[in-house]
Design a protein around this motif. Structure first.
Motif, mmCIF file in Angstrom:
data_model
loop_
_atom_site.group_PDB
_atom_site.id
_atom_site.type_symbol
_atom_site.label_atom_id
_atom_site.label_comp_id
_atom_site.label_asym_id
_atom_site.label_seq_id
_atom_site.Cartn_x
_atom_site.Cartn_y
_atom_site.Cartn_z
ATOM 1 N N TYR A 25 51.470 105.972 39.794
ATOM 2 C CA TYR A 25 51.716 106.457 38.426
ATOM 3 C C TYR A 25 53.190 106.265 38.061
ATOM 4 O O TYR A 25 53.514 105.836 36.948
ATOM 5 N N PHE B 168 49.807 107.908 47.243
ATOM 6 C CA PHE B 168 49.757 106.547 46.699
ATOM 7 C C PHE B 168 49.491 106.583 45.188
ATOM 8 O O PHE B 168 50.123 105.873 44.410
ATOM 9 N N ARG B 169 48.575 107.457 44.784
ATOM 10 C CA ARG B 169 48.255 107.561 43.352
ATOM 11 C C ARG B 169 49.468 108.007 42.542
ATOM 12 O O ARG B 169 49.736 107.507 41.469
ATOM 13 N N ARG B 170 50.178 108.964 43.090
ATOM 14 C CA ARG B 170 51.352 109.458 42.360
ATOM 15 C C ARG B 170 52.453 108.403 42.293
ATOM 16 O O ARG B 170 53.095 108.233 41.269
ATOM 17 N N ASP C 39 38.677 113.814 47.652
ATOM 18 C CA ASP C 39 37.327 113.872 48.219
ATOM 19 C C ASP C 39 37.300 114.672 49.533
ATOM 20 O O ASP C 39 37.983 114.309 50.488
ATOM 21 N N ASP C 40 36.505 115.723 49.557
ATOM 22 C CA ASP C 40 36.467 116.598 50.733
ATOM 23 C C ASP C 40 35.125 116.555 51.468
ATOM 24 O O ASP C 40 34.935 117.240 52.458
ATOM 25 N N LEU C 41 34.204 115.736 50.973
ATOM 26 C CA LEU C 41 32.828 115.780 51.485
ATOM 27 C C LEU C 41 32.747 115.427 52.980
ATOM 28 O O LEU C 41 32.225 116.222 53.776
ATOM 29 N N ASP C 42 33.270 114.262 53.367
ATOM 30 C CA ASP C 42 33.164 113.839 54.764
ATOM 31 C C ASP C 42 33.934 114.776 55.690
ATOM 32 O O ASP C 42 33.501 115.046 56.820
ATOM 33 N N PHE D 235 44.531 119.164 46.111
ATOM 34 C CA PHE D 235 44.911 117.923 45.432
ATOM 35 C C PHE D 235 43.770 117.344 44.615
ATOM 36 O O PHE D 235 43.952 116.350 43.901
ATOM 37 N N PHE E 72 55.607 100.948 31.736
ATOM 38 C CA PHE E 72 55.389 101.409 30.354
ATOM 39 C C PHE E 72 56.729 101.607 29.657
ATOM 40 O O PHE E 72 56.915 101.219 28.508
ATOM 41 N N THR F 144 54.515 104.109 35.010
ATOM 42 C CA THR F 144 55.363 104.706 33.963
ATOM 43 C C THR F 144 56.616 103.863 33.750
ATOM 44 O O THR F 144 57.060 103.679 32.618
ATOM 45 N N ILE G 203 58.096 100.144 26.274
ATOM 46 C CA ILE G 203 58.452 101.043 25.166
ATOM 47 C C ILE G 203 59.859 100.716 24.662
ATOM 48 O O ILE G 203 60.102 100.603 23.466
#
Lengths: 421, 359
Positions: free
Chosen positions: A398, A393-395, A336-339, A333, A405, A402, A409
């Protein structure tokens, strides 16, 4: 005064001239030393009857030794009768039983070897005669390996040269030349499949496939020149050379002490000798795959300990697998994979330590090592879940944006259309 | 609401006499014809430039330039700051879309011959603004200080060093030393957030001023129409409404790209590690990079790479001065030499860019 200066100058000039001539002569001698005449090579090359395994890169030839250094004779004479005369010490092809002694002429001479390789050991020949090979050769058995069987006779290279027959990666094949010979194996009651078993082992795969010279070849367990099959008392020490913690835990465990008394090998009982496969958590426990149930019956203490150890290991292993699956998703996806990676590393470290701790055969010690691993794996799973939620959540965000928007439009479009009309 | 606006308008008019400005806006017209669509690309480029400025300012609030802080701060932005991931991704995507829109705008101007008299200087300022946009791309690429950024900058600045006499000093000046280091990062940051914005805003300002002064260009086919057949719409509000609509669509595409294809942040730059395999510059530099790769080691007595760089330099200069180059066009010719040149350049750029990706 002028005369005195003149005399001093004359003395210096003469001394300098003598010194220069002397230096030139010494240098010329040194140079000629490195290029010793080798008529044997010239004639045998011309007549195309060089030994079958002859290679120009042979370490001895490169170091300036001649054929006569081993075979005797006079390499400076162009007359073959003189060059190969017995009077000049010519021995021809040495008999197999004489080979160790012949090689030892130089290789056992520390003063001589220092000139070429100051760090080289000079006890190979004496070690060799302590081995089965050496002892048998002494008895006149020429089936066994002498120096040239492993090192070749005329294409010898140092063991760190990948072209060498005794380079770590090439050692198993070199040994297999004789140990894979079915006739010889039958004659001496040996297993001719050792090489194939080794090839399938973790050590064999690392050495032969990954070319990892850190993995043990035959000689790392059996010795180089003093090659003997590891005895009952030494087997755990041989493995323990690399697997130090496993050996210490095992030797200090109740099992280790008991096994010693029973005369068991130690490591081999569970891990085998040549076909050592990657250890699995199922080796320990109460399933059919476990080694523990070979001796322990249901209800006895050992059985319960094995069950408990297996359960601890599987619990952690399952959690790590879950965390890894989620981490792969997080990476897919682009989140963030660091932690998560850090926590997984901690969990992995814990399971490695726990698996080593198995050799204590103490379930409470294994549990203590597993505990921080479980915590770390759970932390990784929690963080991964939160990243996956964030991704959704991000999707959704979006989609909502949209929609907004789209409303604008449409409004703009209607406004434009209205004005057009 | 209407009352308040009227009051503000009256207040301003009393003090600054806004009647001439109002009249200008009321009379500004945009021609309507089959090539009208190309008018929107200038506006899209301007819109994306605005997005760049806004997102750039937001990023500036958390970004800390420095060998030991650049990467860490970008990582912080995309992992810890609320919507930081979105702002960074929008900034990166918008940069690429802006350059793409600028290229389309430039070629549409070229093929409709809008660069011709009296709009030569509009073309020149536009070209310079595009060159600055490429400079923005190059300088901004290094700022995250990840491995790809580091090695791409290393390769990019290395190419500059090939130019005789001035190449090495320019390379040294750009890098702030012999190699790409923290000093390079500091100056690229200064160039990216201070030098280039001043220059590009000035140029775009002049570019827009010229357009307002001279009005929208009308293609030959439109000019040839009888007056009664020529259709116009007012700039405000008709064209502006359409512009807003297009910008909304572009903005939605931008958010889509940022959400579904977030801009990657590789491992931190390590000057001692080897360059990642298949290192390539951004797509808008790829046709030049691929050309340099194809050139032989030596062309006559000159280094192949040098010939390539000089050719691109000369080509860029001629392209900028294109409106001043006289062409003798035959009226009966189906295609003009200018159009042929334009087609050749586009085909060359597209083919070399594709080759750059597949080879």
């Amino acid at each position: 005064m002028k005369k005195l200066i003149g005399i001093i100058t004359l003395v210096f000039t003469i001394s300098f001239a003598f010194a220069s001539v002397n230096y030139a002569a010494t240098t010329a001698n040194k140079k000629s030393d490195t290029k010793v005449k080798n008529t044997c090579l010239n004639c045998h090359t011309e007549n195309e009857n060089l030994p079958e395994d002859f290679k120009k890169y042979d370490v001895h030839l490169a170091a300036g030794l001649t054929c006569a250094s081993c075979h005797g004779g006079d390499p400076t004479s162009d007359d073959d009768a003189v060059a190969m005369s017995k009077k000049k010490g010519f021995i021809g092809v040495p008999a197999k039983k004489d080979i160790p002694k012949l090689c030892g002429k130089c290789h056992s001479d520390i003063r001589f070897m220092r000139k070429y390789n100051p760090r080289m050991e000079t006890d190979q020949v004496s070690q060799y005669f302590t081995s089965v090979h050496g002892m048998q050769l002494k008895k006149g058995n020429t089936d066994v390996a002498a120096c040239t069987d492993c090192h070749t006779a005329h294409a010898i290279l140092p063991p760190n040269d990948p072209r060498s027959t005794v380079y770590a990666v090439n050692v198993p094949q070199t040994c297999d030349k004789c140990h894979g010979n079915k006739e010889l194996a039958k004659k001496y009651g040996l297993d001719p499949n050792v090489y194939n078993d080794y090839k399938a082992s973790v050590h064999g795969k690392d050495l032969l496939e990954k070319k990892d010279t850190g993995a043990p070849a035959c000689n790392d367990c059996h010795g180089n020149h003093g090659a003997v099959p590891p005895g009952v008392k030494s087997i755990d020490l041989v493995c323990g050379e690399c697997h130090v913690n496993n050996m210490n835990y095992f030797m200090n465990s109740k099992m280790g002490v008991a096994w010693k008394e029973l005369g068991y090998h130690g490591c081999v009982e569970c891990h085998s000798n040549h076909k050592i496969i990657k250890p699995q958590d199922d080796f320990v426990g109460t399933s059919d795959k476990a080694f523990c149930v070979k001796c322990h019956d249901e209800g006895d203490e050992g059985y319960n300990v094995a069950k408990s150890i297996h359960s601890s290991l599987t619990k952690l292993d399952t959690l790590i697998k879950q965390a890894k699956e989620k981490l792969a998703k997080v990476r897919k996806f682009g989140m963030d994979d660091l932690d998560i990676s850090y926590s997984l590393k901690e969990a992995h470290q814990a399971i490695v330590q726990s698996r080593t701790e198995v050799h204590t055969f103490d379930s409470s010690k294994v549990k203590a090592k597993v505990k921080p691993g479980i915590e770390a794996a759970r932390k990784a799973i929690k963080k991964a879940d939160s990243e996956i939620r964030e991704y959704s959540f991000r999707r959704n965000g979006y989609a909502a944006a949209t929609l907004i928007f789209l409303v604008f439009i449409v409004l703009f479009y209607l406004k434009i259309k209205k004005k057009k009309d | 609401m209407k009352e308040i606006i009227t009051k503000i308008d009256k207040w301003l008019d009393e003090r600054y006499d806004t009647s001439s400005l109002k009249e200008f806006i009321a009379h500004k017209k945009v021609p309507v014809h089959k090539h009208s669509i190309w008018y929107y690309f200038g506006g899209i480029t301007l819109f994306l430039l605005t997005v760049q400025i806004i997102t750039g300012i937001l990023l500036l609030m958390y970004y800390k330039p420095g060998e030991n802080s650049s990467y860490e701060s970008v990582r912080y932005i995309v992992t810890q700051v609320h919507f930081g991931w979105l702002i960074r991704s929008v900034h990166s995507w918008s940069a690429n879309l802006m350059i793409f829109a600028a290229f389309l705008h430039m070629f549409s101007v070229f093929f409709t011959r809008a660069y011709e008299k009296p709009r030569e200087l509009t073309w020149v300022t536009g070209f310079l603004a595009l060159a600055l946009a490429l400079g923005f791309g190059f300088s901004g690429y290094l700022l995250p200080w990840d491995d790809l950024a580091f090695f791409a900058t290393k390769v990019g600045t290395e190419i500059v060093g090939v130019v005789p006499v001035i190449g090495e000093p320019i390379k040294f000046l750009l890098r702030g030393g012999e190699d790409v280091t923290g000093a390079t990062l500091s100056r690229f940051f200064a160039i990216h957030v201070a030098v280039l914005p001043i220059l590009i805003l000035t140029l775009v300002g002049i570019h827009l001023l010229f357009i307002q002064k001279q009005g929208m260009h009308e293609p030959e086919s439109f000019k040839a129409l009888p007056e009664e057949k020529k259709k116009y719409i007012s700039f405000f509000p008709d064209f502006a409404l359409r512009d807003f609509l297009v910008w909304l669509v572009v903005f939605n595409i931008l958010i889509f790209l940022a959400v579904y294809f977030p801009w990657k942040l590789g491992p931190k730059a390590d000057p001692f590690s080897s360059a990642p395999a298949g290192i390539k510059p951004e797509w808008y530099f790829l046709f030049m990079f691929q050309t340099l790769k194809f050139l032989p080691g030596h062309i006559l007595f000159l280094e192949g790479e040098l010939v390539g760089i000089l050719a691109f330099g000369l080509g860029g200069l001629l392209w900028m001065l294109f409106p001043f180059i006289p062409f003798k066009n035959k009226p009966q010719a189906k295609i003009t030499p200018q159009a042929l040149i334009g087609i050749f350049i586009i085909v060359y750029m597209v083919v070399l860019t594709i080759l750059g990706y597949i080879l």
